[in-house]
Write a protein that holds these residues in place. Structure first.
Motif: not given
Lengths: 417, 92
Positions: A384-397
């Protein structure tokens, strides 16, 4: 931290018969506008707010909850925490959470009663043995502690288990994750609520979301039972009701909501000092600090929002429990309840942006979200803060359902999480 | 847990049936021309309604026939049952 809990505050308050403890969080009215709003005041939502304020310095935020905090699935699960998932993406996600659990009570200055008593997963047939051994190897390659126990070792670790080869689902072995265990679920919600509140987050209970307002493809606010609240960032962590909120924003999610139930027995003296799960027969059991057996079951097979759960599921679960633990045959059950879990087709969660700008979803945790609470909050706050996923949740898009890049934990992590 | 009135066998316990999920999702006529987005919509996206839902059920421990049910998912009350291919008795 004001009102820090310590041995000294405990003694001080003991002199006034514990009547002067201050309330742990405020009860504010909603402001007109926030920098971000979290919809859903369960563990995941409160953790998200806490990490948004703590790590990303967003303190002008609110958590809106239709009931009371922690009254949904946070207060209804069987409190099992583990990270022995098969796939790399899941292992990364759940072990991130487990690492936060290990220091959570200290960080929050709130005892979440995290107890690393170990979680054992039983194998009842040859395929279970193969799957669980494979999972043990995969876990170790990912740096997650896991050992394979044969039937005798299972018996030694948990002596009350019936390991006779003559039972219908004989225990052929099992895996053990020693860092896994349980925590007190209510304390997790309360600890995060208190922590977030002290950082300035408004926690607004009895505030139901009635609509999501959009201006084109940008979200601009929410209609609630306490009036309209403006915000350009809205994070939805509504568990079983995620689809209901998504429909308000004109979105569809790949979710089905089903009742998952649990039950507790009358309290007895310590008899089982670990958590034992059996995925094949849908039965898992641990003992709470009060002495109650905490027993989990499977989900109903159809979509329902009734928070009850069917009797046939209870029967199946207790049948398996009695066969595995004959010593429990005269136990009486005290309470039974259900929670609505949102299940993804691949049994993995969604922590993701959506096609609507400023609208984020953290959902699809299905039957196993509690264990991930701290990690889920941390990663969702980052998203939410960065408007992009962290690498740990990138796969869970959410786009994995379009690309086909699923994180298929159904069966792999076994059905019961 | 509830009773379902199978259009072929009559009233039976829900445990005799298997839920087939949301009804009236039509399989695309020309699968080869579908985009990934359209496939995702067909395969995975569900309304998952809290309230009146149209769904498919199979009498798996009975006649093994498929049929449709109109059920309120907020209280599990069944409002109508109709056979495959029939028009829904209430507005969709």
């Amino acid at each position: 931290m004001k009102n820090k809990y310590s041995i000294f505050s405990l003694i001080k308050n003991a002199f006034s018969s514990h009547e002067n403890w201050q309330r742990a969080w405020r009860d504010p009215e909603p402001k007109k506008e926030y920098d971000a709003i979290i919809v859903g005041g369960g563990g995941h939502g409160l953790a998200t707010a806490y990490y948004l304020a703590k790590k990303h310095k967003m303190t002008n935020i609110a958590v809106v909850e239709k009931g009371w905090i922690g009254g949904g699935n946070t207060g209804r699960n069987t409190t099992i925490i583990r990270s022995n998932y098969l796939w790399d993406a899941s292992a990364g996600l759940y072990d991130h959470a487990l690492k936060i659990w290990e220091g959570l009570s200290q960080e929050l200055n709130y005892n979440v009663m995290f107890s690393q008593r170990g979680v054992m997963n039983l194998a009842h047939n040859l395929q279970d043995v193969r799957d669980l051994k494979r999972r043990t190897h995969a876990n170790r390659l990912n740096g997650i502690d896991a050992v394979w126990l044969n039937s005798d070792e299972v018996k030694k670790f948990c002596p009350i288990i019936n390991t006779s080869p003559d039972i219908r689902y004989p225990v052929l072995g099992g895996t053990l994750q020693k860092r896994a265990g349980t925590a007190r679920h209510d304390a997790v919600a309360w600890g995060y609520a208190r922590g977030a509140d002290q950082l300035g987050v408004d926690i607004i209970q009895n505030c139901e979301v009635k609509g999501i307002k959009r201006d084109g493809d940008q979200v601009i606010g929410i209609e609630t039972s306490k009036g309209y609240i403006k915000s350009k960032k809205i994070g939805v962590v509504a568990a079983g009701h995620s689809s209901v909120i998504a429909n308000m924003a004109g979105l569809k999610l790949p979710l089905e909501s089903k009742p998952l139930q649990a039950l507790v027995s009358e309290p007895v003296k310590p008899i089982i000092d670990t958590v034992v799960m059996s995925n094949a027969v849908h039965a898992y059991v641990s003992q709470s600090d009060k002495g109650e057996l905490v027993i989990g079951a499977g989900t109903d097979s159809y979509v329902s929002y009734t928070q009850k759960g069917s009797h046939n599921i209870v029967e199946e679960t207790l049948r398996a429990i009695l066969e595995l633990y004959p010593i429990f045959s005269r136990m009486k059950m005290l309470r039974q309840w259900g929670g609505i879990v949102d299940i993804c087709p691949d049994a993995s969660p969604i922590i993701s942006k959506t096609q609507v700008k400023g609208l984020y979803f953290n959902c699809g945790w299905g039957t196993g979200g509690f264990k991930a609470t701290p990690g889920s909050g941390d990663l969702f706050a980052h998203t939410i803060a960065n408007d992009e996923p962290h690498k740990l949740n990138a796969a869970f898009n959410i786009n994995r359902f379009v690309s086909g890049d699923l994180v298929d934990e159904h069966g792999a992590a076994a059905v019961a999480h | 847990m509830f009773i379902i009135n199978c259009p072929y066998c009559g009233e039976r316990d829900q445990t005799e049936f298997s839920s087939g999920g949301e009804a009236h999702i039509v399989r695309p006529k020309q699968p080869t021309e579908l985009s990934d987005d359209e496939w995702a919509e067909f395969l995975f996206m569900r309304k998952n309604i809290k309230g009146i839902q149209f769904e498919r059920w199979n009498h798996s421990h009975g006649c093994r026939k498929w049929f449709n049910v109109v059920r309120d998912t907020s209280n599990d009350k069944i409002h109508a049952v109709y056979k495959m291919g029939e028009k829904p008795p209430v507005n969709k």
